[in-house]
Write an enzyme that holds these catalytic residues in place. Sequence first.
Site, PDB file in Angstrom:
ATOM      1  N   GLU A 163       0.878  -1.153   0.230  1.00 37.33           N
ATOM      2  CA  GLU A 163       0.022   0.192   0.054  1.00 37.33           C
ATOM      3  C   GLU A 163       0.816   1.163  -0.063  1.00 37.33           C
ATOM      4  OE1 GLU A 163      -2.488  -0.205   3.322  1.00 37.33           O
ATOM      5  OE2 GLU A 163      -4.115  -1.557   2.155  1.00 37.33           O
TER       6      GLU A 163
ATOM      7  N   GLU B  52      -5.470  -8.857   0.893  1.00 42.97           N
ATOM      8  CA  GLU B  52      -6.033  -8.516   2.002  1.00 42.97           C
ATOM      9  C   GLU B  52      -7.894  -8.287   1.831  1.00 42.97           C
ATOM     10  OE1 GLU B  52      -4.880  -5.270   4.100  1.00 42.97           O
ATOM     11  OE2 GLU B  52      -2.824  -5.643   4.191  1.00 42.97           O
TER      12      GLU B  52
END
EC number: 3.2.1.21
Length: 505
Positions: free
Chosen positions: A189, A405
């Site tokens: 991220e 995720e």
Amino acid sequence: MAAAAAFFCALLFISVQHGVLGGYTRNDFPADFVFGAATSAYQYEGAAAEDGRGASIWDTFTHAGKMKDKSTGDVASDGYHKYKGDVKLMTETGLEAYRFSISWSRLIPSGRGAVNQQGLKYYNNIIDELTKRGIQVHVMLYHLDLPQALEDEYAGWLSPRIVEDFTAYADVCFREFGDRVSHWTILAEPNVAALGGYDTGEFAPGRCSDPFGVTKCTVGNSSVEPYVAAHNMILTHAAVVRLYREKYQTLQKGIVGINVLSLWSYPLTDSTADLQAAQRYKDFTYGWILHPLVFGDYPQVMKKAIGSRLPSFSKVQTELVKGTLDFIGVNHYFSLYVSDLPLAKGVRDFIADRSVSCRGLLQGVRFIAQTMQAPTRSMGDPHGLQLMLQHLKESYGDLPIYVQENGKYRKASSNDSLDDTDRVDYIKGYIEGVLNATRNGVNARGYFAWFFVDMFELLSGYQTRYGLYRVDFDDAALPRRAKRSARWYRDFLKSKRQPLQIAQQ
């Protein structure tokens, strides 16, 4: 890092009505598709001051009392000592793959130089334990936990010096672990790290400037630093991929990719302005990172809005970064509605540059667009994940995609229930969304539940629980107990037929 998703907009959770039609099993997925679960080093390992580990920026951030519950990851889930038992639970659950991150400051405490042999031993032990049990190993080199020594020396991601140091760290990982690891994610991220760490100040290293920071920051420039940090992350990713391809890939036969937070955005209305806003949200959120790594430059909409504050790639850098993805890793939790906002005049940060407004559908639930506050409720939109995966294929080609995720949290309480039926329904629906995407031609290769066990959460500390297994943080022994979601996942992986959820708008 599910709570981190909230900052990208006022966090809309779509309420979806479901009907049942038919069913699906594990065998309905492609043969090379893997199901697993994930953790990250700072959130899972604990042992913050043991066996030569150096401090990371998250140690500094949490020890300064920046978490709402004043917690730290000093102990976390104690994965440093409990990994063998957790891998045994993974085997009992039937996990086919496990994704974890390496703590740079545990392996190389000062960020460069000598390797910490105890850290090396720990990661070798985890990898060997997983390999012995037939669980595919997926390693993330960086999950937002920069060595504090490099932050102190040259401000970490704000300096181009980070490229050389990170590449040297990656070289150690490829050399030491690459004989058993074939799936490498370079960065987790970077869009979250850049915005949360350098605009809103809610993530380590906690830099921001008035009036944009959610908390009072002592240093930072919210108008410029997010873009500089992300730029250096992109250049770092590219340098590491070049290293792997030139030195290791032929022999080790692994693949390298990146991970981005990827929420789906619906236009609030069918107006041209809102349709453009929905696309602009995508470009600013994950196009920010993926567009350079596929095409060699930032999305045009970002270049136009940000102007000279957005760093540019030289011709040499363009060739370096372009085409540096063997796969895309995505973190996805929910969808949102966006509408157009006029581009603000004067000083702007990332959020103002993006110029969209986010709307929720749930009455009585307030979100603040400028923050990353953890939402209090989560109503999933599996169809949004399907649309997002299809959009990635249409935008960036037929690259393999891993959902790295996906999960749903509950607030922590003294009587945490193991009966997390809402999480079962959530996971079941999102797996369906992935299945539908594969049936529509998306090259999806894996799904990872987030977390495997309850862990420290980067926005909410120990106030929220995402795990398939409950960890009792009030008990010094940190015992694990299976939740209903763990049992459901086990049954699914044994190919018991599951009801298929069909979204009805």
